[in-house]
Design a protein around this motif. Structure first.
Motif, PDB file in Angstrom:
ATOM      1  N   UNK A 104       6.331  -5.452  -7.308  1.00  0.00           N
ATOM      2  CA  UNK A 104       5.999  -6.069  -8.596  1.00  0.00           C
ATOM      3  C   UNK A 104       6.946  -7.167  -8.931  1.00  0.00           C
ATOM      4  N   UNK A 105       8.211  -6.915  -8.345  1.00  0.00           N
ATOM      5  CA  UNK A 105       9.374  -8.216  -8.944  1.00  0.00           C
ATOM      6  C   UNK A 105       9.064  -9.454  -7.902  1.00  0.00           C
ATOM      7  N   UNK A 106       8.390  -9.100  -6.773  1.00  0.00           N
ATOM      8  CA  UNK A 106       8.050 -10.171  -6.062  1.00  0.00           C
ATOM      9  C   UNK A 106       6.422 -10.609  -6.146  1.00  0.00           C
ATOM     10  N   UNK A 107       5.828 -10.356  -7.237  1.00  0.00           N
ATOM     11  CA  UNK A 107       4.389 -10.703  -7.330  1.00  0.00           C
ATOM     12  C   UNK A 107       3.528 -10.205  -6.309  1.00  0.00           C
ATOM     13  N   UNK A 108       3.753  -8.903  -6.110  1.00  0.00           N
ATOM     14  CA  UNK A 108       2.885  -8.451  -4.972  1.00  0.00           C
ATOM     15  C   UNK A 108       2.071  -7.277  -5.637  1.00  0.00           C
ATOM     16  N   UNK A 109       0.542  -7.171  -5.811  1.00  0.00           N
ATOM     17  CA  UNK A 109       0.081  -6.170  -6.207  1.00  0.00           C
ATOM     18  C   UNK A 109       0.309  -4.847  -5.280  1.00  0.00           C
ATOM     19  N   UNK A 110       0.019  -3.830  -6.184  1.00  0.00           N
ATOM     20  CA  UNK A 110       0.101  -2.505  -5.647  1.00  0.00           C
ATOM     21  C   UNK A 110      -1.064  -1.720  -5.420  1.00  0.00           C
ATOM     22  N   UNK A 111      -1.704  -1.191  -4.070  1.00  0.00           N
ATOM     23  CA  UNK A 111      -2.725  -0.393  -3.830  1.00  0.00           C
ATOM     24  C   UNK A 111      -2.118   0.903  -3.653  1.00  0.00           C
ATOM     25  N   UNK A 112      -2.534   2.115  -4.460  1.00  0.00           N
ATOM     26  CA  UNK A 112      -1.878   3.109  -4.391  1.00  0.00           C
ATOM     27  C   UNK A 112      -2.952   4.183  -4.063  1.00  0.00           C
ATOM     28  N   UNK A 113      -2.831   5.381  -3.115  1.00  0.00           N
ATOM     29  CA  UNK A 113      -3.861   6.180  -3.330  1.00  0.00           C
ATOM     30  C   UNK A 113      -3.940   7.368  -4.434  1.00  0.00           C
ATOM     31  N   UNK A 114      -2.677   7.744  -4.751  1.00  0.00           N
ATOM     32  CA  UNK A 114      -2.400   8.866  -5.734  1.00  0.00           C
ATOM     33  C   UNK A 114      -1.886   8.418  -6.868  1.00  0.00           C
ATOM     34  N   UNK A 115      -0.847   7.647  -6.770  1.00  0.00           N
ATOM     35  CA  UNK A 115       0.365   7.668  -8.010  1.00  0.00           C
ATOM     36  C   UNK A 115       0.243   6.279  -8.790  1.00  0.00           C
ATOM     37  N   UNK A 116       0.106   6.466 -10.126  1.00  0.00           N
ATOM     38  CA  UNK A 116       0.175   5.427 -11.116  1.00  0.00           C
ATOM     39  C   UNK A 116       1.203   5.779 -12.076  1.00  0.00           C
ATOM     40  N   UNK A 131       0.868  -1.224   0.072  1.00  0.00           N
ATOM     41  CA  UNK A 131      -0.045  -0.082   0.215  1.00  0.00           C
ATOM     42  C   UNK A 131       1.029   1.279  -0.001  1.00  0.00           C
ATOM     43  N   UNK A 132       0.492   2.128  -0.805  1.00  0.00           N
ATOM     44  CA  UNK A 132       1.011   3.446  -0.822  1.00  0.00           C
ATOM     45  C   UNK A 132      -0.054   4.584  -0.555  1.00  0.00           C
ATOM     46  N   UNK A 133       0.272   5.451   0.351  1.00  0.00           N
ATOM     47  CA  UNK A 133      -0.441   6.638   0.675  1.00  0.00           C
ATOM     48  C   UNK A 133       0.074   7.908   0.321  1.00  0.00           C
ATOM     49  N   UNK A 134       1.125   7.964  -0.291  1.00  0.00           N
ATOM     50  CA  UNK A 134       1.958   9.202  -0.455  1.00  0.00           C
ATOM     51  C   UNK A 134       1.094  10.151  -1.242  1.00  0.00           C
ATOM     52  N   UNK A 135       1.419  11.547  -1.044  1.00  0.00           N
ATOM     53  CA  UNK A 135       0.956  12.641  -1.681  1.00  0.00           C
ATOM     54  C   UNK A 135       1.142  12.548  -3.053  1.00  0.00           C
TER      55      UNK A 135
END
Length: 378
Positions: A301-313, A283-287
């Motif tokens: 991602x390299x370790x096969x872990x999905x990302x949940x991001x507040x702002x950044x894509x 999880x990323x909650x960065x501004x």
């Protein structure tokens, strides 16, 4: 080719917090060394005797002293003196720093090439240091005293970027801002992870947040998320990151009161791989402006872990490639996305497989090193 990398710190220095710029310079240095180049790494340290297990082959040059509000002024001559000794054919420096000007001016005076790398979505904007002083919690008097120094430092940054032989940006957004603000084009290259970041681990019911405890990273929102998922009892929310400040005592106290949260403290870079390998979700909650192409995303991602991001894509990859979910600044959507992902093991597994395939072809590609070599020589 003799290449000098200018940095304000070393990734494995125990006295400094890990940041993405250090990670990327380490991987670039390792890749260039593997290609047969003579790599020199110039950096600050508070105590060189604490630096252990330095990688073989990279030639280190240390400037030993504590960092203060004005110590950067002394850096201008100290780094140039070391460059006079090294006599590099090419120089690399990443991020907005007075070292940008040092590298550009030395390269221009000696007929060498200098490649500058942006390290955030706002890296190609103006007045970084002035804005930091303005946003800080310092008194008005102290701000007034520091503004002239900050402005002088920013002017050096702007001159350095303009004087670079070549510029590398991480994302399309950075390239667009570089063109708008500095009137020049940058080469968009993905970040590099030499060695691929490690093998997959068995996924465990762990949610991971790993960054510096800072206002820009908004760790409090991660605790809100954990609280909103308290009924998903099998998942533990790990919060990792260090800070030299006492400002986060309340955050730590709040985390201690949440039964599904575990505080990890500062996590050394070499220990982070196992966390990404075993986490089910990052999880990323960065501004909005706090990140460019986060190394945390790449490691996940390299370790096969999905990302949940507040702002950044970055580059639209999360949504476009199916590597997780971006909430587009909507905290409610962040919570809904977390609950949906954590309650669907099959969905997370499918996403994880896509993540690993995408990351391997994007961040371990030899073409990235080819591009850097071309920038250093052409």
């Amino acid at each position: 080719m003799r290449i000098a990398i200018l940095a304000d710190s070393w990734l494995f220095d125990p006295a400094v917090a890990v940041n993405g710029t250090q990670v990327q310079m380490f991987h670039l240095a390792s890749a260039l060394l593997r290609r047969g180049h003579e790599v020199h790494y110039v950096a600050l340290t508070r105590d060189r005797t604490a630096l252990r297990d330095l990688p073989e082959g990279i030639r280190f040059h240390w400037i030993e002293r504590p960092v203060t509000a004005v110590s950067w002024i002394k850096d201008l001559n100290d780094y140039r003196a070391l460059l006079d000794d090294i006599r590099p054919d090419a120089l690399y420096q990443r991020g907005r720093s007075h070292l940008t000007w040092v590298a550009a001016s030395w390269a221009r005076a000696h007929g060498s090439r200098f490649v500058w790398g942006s390290n955030g979505e706002d890296a190609c904007d103006f007045w970084k240091h002035v804005k930091r002083i303005h946003a800080s919690r310092r008194s008005g008097l102290r701000k007034a005293l520091l503004y002239p120094l900050a402005a002088a430092r920013d002017v050096l940054v702007h001159k350095g970027i303009r004087g670079a032989s070549g510029v590398v940006t991480q994302t399309r957004t950075q390239a667009e801002r570089l063109r708008r603000n500095f009137g020049r084009d940058g080469l968009i290259l993905p970040s590099l992870f030499e060695g691929g970041g490690g093998a997959w681990g068995a996924k465990e019911p762990l949610v991971l947040w790993l960054a510096s405890l800072s206002d820009a990273k908004q760790p409090g929102l991660y605790l809100d998320l954990a609280q909103g998922c308290a009924d998903l009892a099998r998942f533990t929310f790990l919060l990792g990151g260090g800070t030299p400040k006492d400002a986060y005592r309340e955050l730590k106290a709040r985390a201690a009161a949440l039964p599904n949260v575990q505080m990890l403290g500062a996590v050394p870079f070499e220990a982070s791989h196992a966390l990404y390998a075993h986490a089910s979700l990052f999880v990323s909650t960065s501004r909005v402006e706090a990140d460019g192409l986060p190394n945390a995303f790449i490691q996940a991602w390299l370790h096969g872990t999905p990302v949940l991001s507040l702002h950044h894509d970055p580059n639209g990859w999360i949504e476009g490639e199916g590597l997780g979910l971006c909430a587009s600044g909507d905290v409610g959507r962040l919570l809904a996305g977390a609950r949906a992902l954590l309650q669907d093991d099959a969905l997370r597994t499918a996403m994880g497989e896509r993540c690993a395939r995408f990351a391997k072809r994007t961040f371990t590609a030899e073409e990235t090193i080819d591009a850097y070599e071309s920038l250093f020589t052409r």
